[in-house]
Scaffold this motif. Sequence first.
Motif, PDB file in Angstrom:
ATOM      1  N   ASP A 182       0.444   4.340  54.829  1.00 44.27           N
ATOM      2  CA  ASP A 182       1.137   4.542  53.559  1.00 44.27           C
ATOM      3  C   ASP A 182       2.367   3.632  53.462  1.00 44.27           C
ATOM      4  N   VAL A 183       3.073   3.466  54.569  1.00 47.42           N
ATOM      5  CA  VAL A 183       4.229   2.560  54.594  1.00 47.42           C
ATOM      6  C   VAL A 183       3.784   1.129  54.277  1.00 47.42           C
ATOM      7  N   ALA A 184       2.690   0.697  54.908  1.00 46.65           N
ATOM      8  CA  ALA A 184       2.172  -0.648  54.646  1.00 46.65           C
ATOM      9  C   ALA A 184       1.739  -0.792  53.192  1.00 46.65           C
ATOM     10  N   ARG A 185       1.053   0.224  52.667  1.00 51.98           N
ATOM     11  CA  ARG A 185       0.602   0.194  51.279  1.00 51.98           C
ATOM     12  C   ARG A 185       1.789   0.105  50.317  1.00 51.98           C
ATOM     13  N   ASP A 186       2.847   0.875  50.604  1.00 52.26           N
ATOM     14  CA  ASP A 186       4.034   0.855  49.761  1.00 52.26           C
ATOM     15  C   ASP A 186       4.701  -0.518  49.786  1.00 52.26           C
ATOM     16  N   PHE A 187       4.757  -1.152  50.951  1.00 54.20           N
ATOM     17  CA  PHE A 187       5.355  -2.485  51.066  1.00 54.20           C
ATOM     18  C   PHE A 187       4.604  -3.469  50.168  1.00 54.20           C
ATOM     19  N   ALA A 188       3.286  -3.396  50.184  1.00 51.64           N
ATOM     20  CA  ALA A 188       2.487  -4.273  49.335  1.00 51.64           C
ATOM     21  C   ALA A 188       2.651  -3.927  47.857  1.00 51.64           C
ATOM     22  N   ASP A 189       2.654  -2.650  47.539  1.00 50.57           N
ATOM     23  CA  ASP A 189       2.785  -2.235  46.143  1.00 50.57           C
ATOM     24  C   ASP A 189       4.103  -2.678  45.539  1.00 50.57           C
ATOM     25  N   ARG A 190       5.122  -2.871  46.376  1.00 47.40           N
ATOM     26  CA  ARG A 190       6.423  -3.329  45.884  1.00 47.40           C
ATOM     27  C   ARG A 190       6.561  -4.851  45.938  1.00 47.40           C
ATOM     28  N   GLY A 191       5.435  -5.549  46.144  1.00 46.26           N
ATOM     29  CA  GLY A 191       5.446  -6.995  46.000  1.00 46.26           C
ATOM     30  C   GLY A 191       5.378  -7.801  47.267  1.00 46.26           C
ATOM     31  N   GLY A 192       5.425  -7.148  48.431  1.00 48.16           N
ATOM     32  CA  GLY A 192       5.305  -7.874  49.687  1.00 48.16           C
ATOM     33  C   GLY A 192       3.847  -8.101  50.043  1.00 48.16           C
ATOM     34  N   GLY A 193       3.643  -8.845  51.128  1.00 48.10           N
ATOM     35  CA  GLY A 193       2.289  -9.073  51.610  1.00 48.10           C
ATOM     36  C   GLY A 193       2.098  -8.411  52.968  1.00 48.10           C
ATOM     37  N   VAL A 194       0.926  -7.877  53.215  1.00 51.13           N
ATOM     38  CA  VAL A 194       0.619  -7.226  54.487  1.00 51.13           C
ATOM     39  C   VAL A 194      -0.653  -7.841  55.058  1.00 51.13           C
ATOM     40  N   LEU A 195      -0.559  -8.293  56.296  1.00 53.12           N
ATOM     41  CA  LEU A 195      -1.731  -8.754  57.048  1.00 53.12           C
ATOM     42  C   LEU A 195      -1.779  -7.945  58.325  1.00 53.12           C
ATOM     43  N   CYS A 196      -2.866  -7.228  58.551  1.00 50.20           N
ATOM     44  CA  CYS A 196      -2.917  -6.360  59.725  1.00 50.20           C
ATOM     45  C   CYS A 196      -4.293  -6.372  60.375  1.00 50.20           C
ATOM     46  N   VAL A 197      -4.300  -6.039  61.650  1.00 55.08           N
ATOM     47  CA  VAL A 197      -5.536  -5.842  62.403  1.00 55.08           C
ATOM     48  C   VAL A 197      -5.748  -4.347  62.563  1.00 55.08           C
ATOM     49  N   LEU A 198      -6.950  -3.866  62.242  1.00 55.77           N
ATOM     50  CA  LEU A 198      -7.296  -2.461  62.429  1.00 55.77           C
ATOM     51  C   LEU A 198      -8.668  -2.367  63.085  1.00 55.77           C
ATOM     52  N   HIS A 199      -8.863  -1.276  63.839  1.00 51.10           N
ATOM     53  CA  HIS A 199     -10.179  -0.973  64.378  1.00 51.10           C
ATOM     54  C   HIS A 199     -10.865   0.146  63.608  1.00 51.10           C
ATOM     55  N   ASP A 200     -10.082   0.962  62.912  1.00 50.05           N
ATOM     56  CA  ASP A 200     -10.642   2.095  62.183  1.00 50.05           C
ATOM     57  C   ASP A 200     -11.200   1.606  60.846  1.00 50.05           C
ATOM     58  N   LEU A 201     -12.523   1.607  60.708  1.00 52.76           N
ATOM     59  CA  LEU A 201     -13.139   1.080  59.500  1.00 52.76           C
ATOM     60  C   LEU A 201     -12.938   1.991  58.297  1.00 52.76           C
ATOM     61  N   ASN A 202     -12.740   3.297  58.524  1.00 57.75           N
ATOM     62  CA  ASN A 202     -12.480   4.201  57.406  1.00 57.75           C
ATOM     63  C   ASN A 202     -11.091   3.984  56.829  1.00 57.75           C
ATOM     64  N   LEU A 203     -10.090   3.845  57.696  1.00 57.16           N
ATOM     65  CA  LEU A 203      -8.747   3.564  57.208  1.00 57.16           C
ATOM     66  C   LEU A 203      -8.683   2.173  56.580  1.00 57.16           C
ATOM     67  N   THR A 204      -9.430   1.240  57.123  1.00 55.09           N
ATOM     68  CA  THR A 204      -9.504  -0.078  56.508  1.00 55.09           C
ATOM     69  C   THR A 204     -10.013   0.036  55.075  1.00 55.09           C
ATOM     70  N   ALA A 205     -11.060   0.807  54.880  1.00 51.88           N
ATOM     71  CA  ALA A 205     -11.616   0.984  53.535  1.00 51.88           C
ATOM     72  C   ALA A 205     -10.627   1.682  52.612  1.00 51.88           C
ATOM     73  N   MET A 206      -9.843   2.608  53.153  1.00 51.88           N
ATOM     74  CA  MET A 206      -8.877   3.360  52.352  1.00 51.88           C
ATOM     75  C   MET A 206      -7.772   2.489  51.799  1.00 51.88           C
ATOM     76  N   TYR A 207      -7.283   1.580  52.614  1.00 51.86           N
ATOM     77  CA  TYR A 207      -6.016   0.916  52.291  1.00 51.86           C
ATOM     78  C   TYR A 207      -6.130  -0.562  51.932  1.00 51.86           C
ATOM     79  N   SER A 208      -7.255  -1.179  52.175  1.00 52.40           N
ATOM     80  CA  SER A 208      -7.323  -2.638  52.087  1.00 52.40           C
ATOM     81  C   SER A 208      -7.744  -3.127  50.706  1.00 52.40           C
TER      82      SER A 208
END
Length: 266
Positions: free
Chosen positions: A184-210
């Motif tokens: 949620d913190v990462a999503r908020d950072f992007a929603d406020r105009g920043g960019g987020v690049l991250c590595v994840l292993h959880d494919l469900n959370l990837t689908a939720m937030y990406s």
Amino acid sequence: METNLSVSGLAVRLSGKTILSDVTFAARPGKVCTIVGPNGSGKSTLLKAITGEAGYDGDVSLNARPLDRYAPRELAEVRAVLPQHTQLSFPLTVKEVVRLGLQNAPLQMADVRDRIGAALERVDMAGFEGRAYQSLSGGEQQRVQLARVLCQVWEPRNGDLPRWLILDEPISSLDIRHQVLIMDVARDFADRGGGVLCVLHDLNLTAMYSDQVLVMKKGRLLADGKVEDVYNDDLISEAFDFPLRIGALPGPAMPFLLPQAARKTL
């Protein structure tokens, strides 16, 4: 001006072995771009090249400026990096660790205290300022490090230019509640105009937030697209060398739990 994080023809060789080959993509401000793939596919090496920690051939640019044209201080002001592992040899308190992210910030002492407190509250570590960092659990240490990174790029934009969060497995040591909180913190950072690049292993959370998913395999970019374009049986099965089905339960009576269910009550 183009304000992407752009990678073109990137290749990395270590000890004579090709780790990454011809990786090209562009991550965009206001979006969460997630890198997935099996172990050893080159995800962390890709982040190390993008952050300048690993030598590479090809081109990497931030906000239309080549990475090698940034002075270290300038780079620290435009992007913050959370590595996969962080080891501290000195007996620092939580407050002292988080304050490392404010070394370049022109703040008064009272503002520094407020910023540290606010960052710790965002990662559910409020009240831990005086605790010894080494006394914390692995998951708590990971959240403290994220608070440090947030302090470094507290505002997602600097005028017309975005800042960037680069996160290597930011939820690897966390329970499900804190996994959702950190994403949620990462999503908020992007929603406020920043960019987020991250590595994840959880494919469900990837689908939720990406907004954008990069699928890596054997040092190459296998796919780059939206979740609905990338998440199909054939592609994901090919990436992981394992027969997988998107959206199918493994058994008729097997219980399952997805983090999406928790978000309805947040």
